[in-house]
Design a protein around this motif. Structure first.
Motif, PDB file in Angstrom:
ATOM      1  N   UNK A  37       9.091   1.723  -4.815  1.00 38.44           N
ATOM      2  CA  UNK A  37      10.004   1.757  -3.425  1.00 38.44           C
ATOM      3  C   UNK A  37      11.247   1.014  -3.798  1.00 38.44           C
ATOM      4  N   UNK A  38      11.122   0.268  -4.132  1.00 38.63           N
ATOM      5  CA  UNK A  38      12.726  -0.156  -4.508  1.00 38.63           C
ATOM      6  C   UNK A  38      14.158   0.373  -5.156  1.00 38.63           C
ATOM      7  N   UNK A  44      19.349   5.475  -1.985  1.00 36.53           N
ATOM      8  CA  UNK A  44      19.573   5.652  -0.835  1.00 36.53           C
ATOM      9  C   UNK A  44      19.825   4.707   0.225  1.00 36.53           C
ATOM     10  N   UNK A  45      20.967   3.613  -0.731  1.00 31.41           N
ATOM     11  CA  UNK A  45      21.089   2.126  -0.228  1.00 31.41           C
ATOM     12  C   UNK A  45      21.344   2.184   1.443  1.00 31.41           C
ATOM     13  N   UNK A  51      21.942  -6.388  -0.106  1.00 26.74           N
ATOM     14  CA  UNK A  51      22.965  -7.225  -0.175  1.00 26.74           C
ATOM     15  C   UNK A  51      23.044  -7.762  -0.969  1.00 26.74           C
ATOM     16  N   UNK A  52      23.418  -9.142  -1.034  1.00 21.76           N
ATOM     17  CA  UNK A  52      23.460 -10.478  -1.819  1.00 21.76           C
ATOM     18  C   UNK A  52      21.949 -10.671  -2.017  1.00 21.76           C
ATOM     19  N   UNK A  53      21.439 -11.158  -0.883  1.00 23.04           N
ATOM     20  CA  UNK A  53      20.305 -11.975  -1.335  1.00 23.04           C
ATOM     21  C   UNK A  53      19.363 -11.121  -2.560  1.00 23.04           C
ATOM     22  N   UNK A  66      18.005  -2.586  -8.110  1.00 23.20           N
ATOM     23  CA  UNK A  66      18.571  -2.637  -8.884  1.00 23.20           C
ATOM     24  C   UNK A  66      18.501  -1.381  -9.553  1.00 23.20           C
ATOM     25  N   UNK A  67      17.687  -0.728 -10.447  1.00 25.46           N
ATOM     26  CA  UNK A  67      17.450   0.248 -11.281  1.00 25.46           C
ATOM     27  C   UNK A  67      17.799   1.924 -10.672  1.00 25.46           C
ATOM     28  N   UNK A  68      17.903   1.575  -9.065  1.00 25.54           N
ATOM     29  CA  UNK A  68      17.815   2.904  -8.616  1.00 25.54           C
ATOM     30  C   UNK A  68      20.197   2.672  -8.244  1.00 25.54           C
TER      31      UNK A  68
END
Length: 92
Positions: A37-38, A44-45, A51-53, A66-68
Motif C-alpha cells: 500500500x505504501x 502516486x504521491x 511529507x516529513x513525518x 519510499x521505494x515507490x
C-alpha cells in the motif's frame, strides 16, 4: 523528486530517526499488504504525500512509500522480493 539534486532525495529516502518496524520471521508476511500500500502511494504521491513525518519513524508502510518514490511502478513479484529482502536484512 528534486531533479536538480537527485542524490539528496535518494539519500533522504534512506534516513529515519526511529525504526518502528516489527521484527518478523521470513515466513511471515503480515506486513506485506502495508508495504505494498505504501509503495502504491509512493508511485502516486499527489494522492497522499507522507511529507516529513515519513522520515521520523520507519514503518513497513512508509518503507514501501519510499521505494515507490524511488523505483516507481514495478511488478508485484519484485515488490514482494524487496519486502522479503528487507525482512531478512532487518533480522540479521
Amino acid at each position: 523528486m528534486d531533479w536538480e539534486n537527485p542524490y539528496h532525495e535518494i539519500n533522504k529516502g534512506c534516513l529515519y530517526e526511529e525504526d518502528g518496524r516489527e521484527h518478523m520471521n521470513l515466513e511471515q508476511d503480515k506486513k506485506l499488504d502495508s508495504f505494498l500500500l505504501g509503495w502504491s502511494r509512493g508511485v502516486n504521491p499527489e494522492g497522499e504525500d507522507y511529507g516529513e513525518q515519513a522520515f521520523e519513524e520507519l514503518s513497513w508502510n512508509n518503507l514501501g512509500y519510499r521505494f515507490g518514490l524511488l523505483f516507481d511502478q514495478t511488478s508485484r513479484e519484485l515488490k514482494e522480493e524487496m519486502y522479503y529482502w528487507c525482512v531478512k536484512e532487518m533480522n540479521e
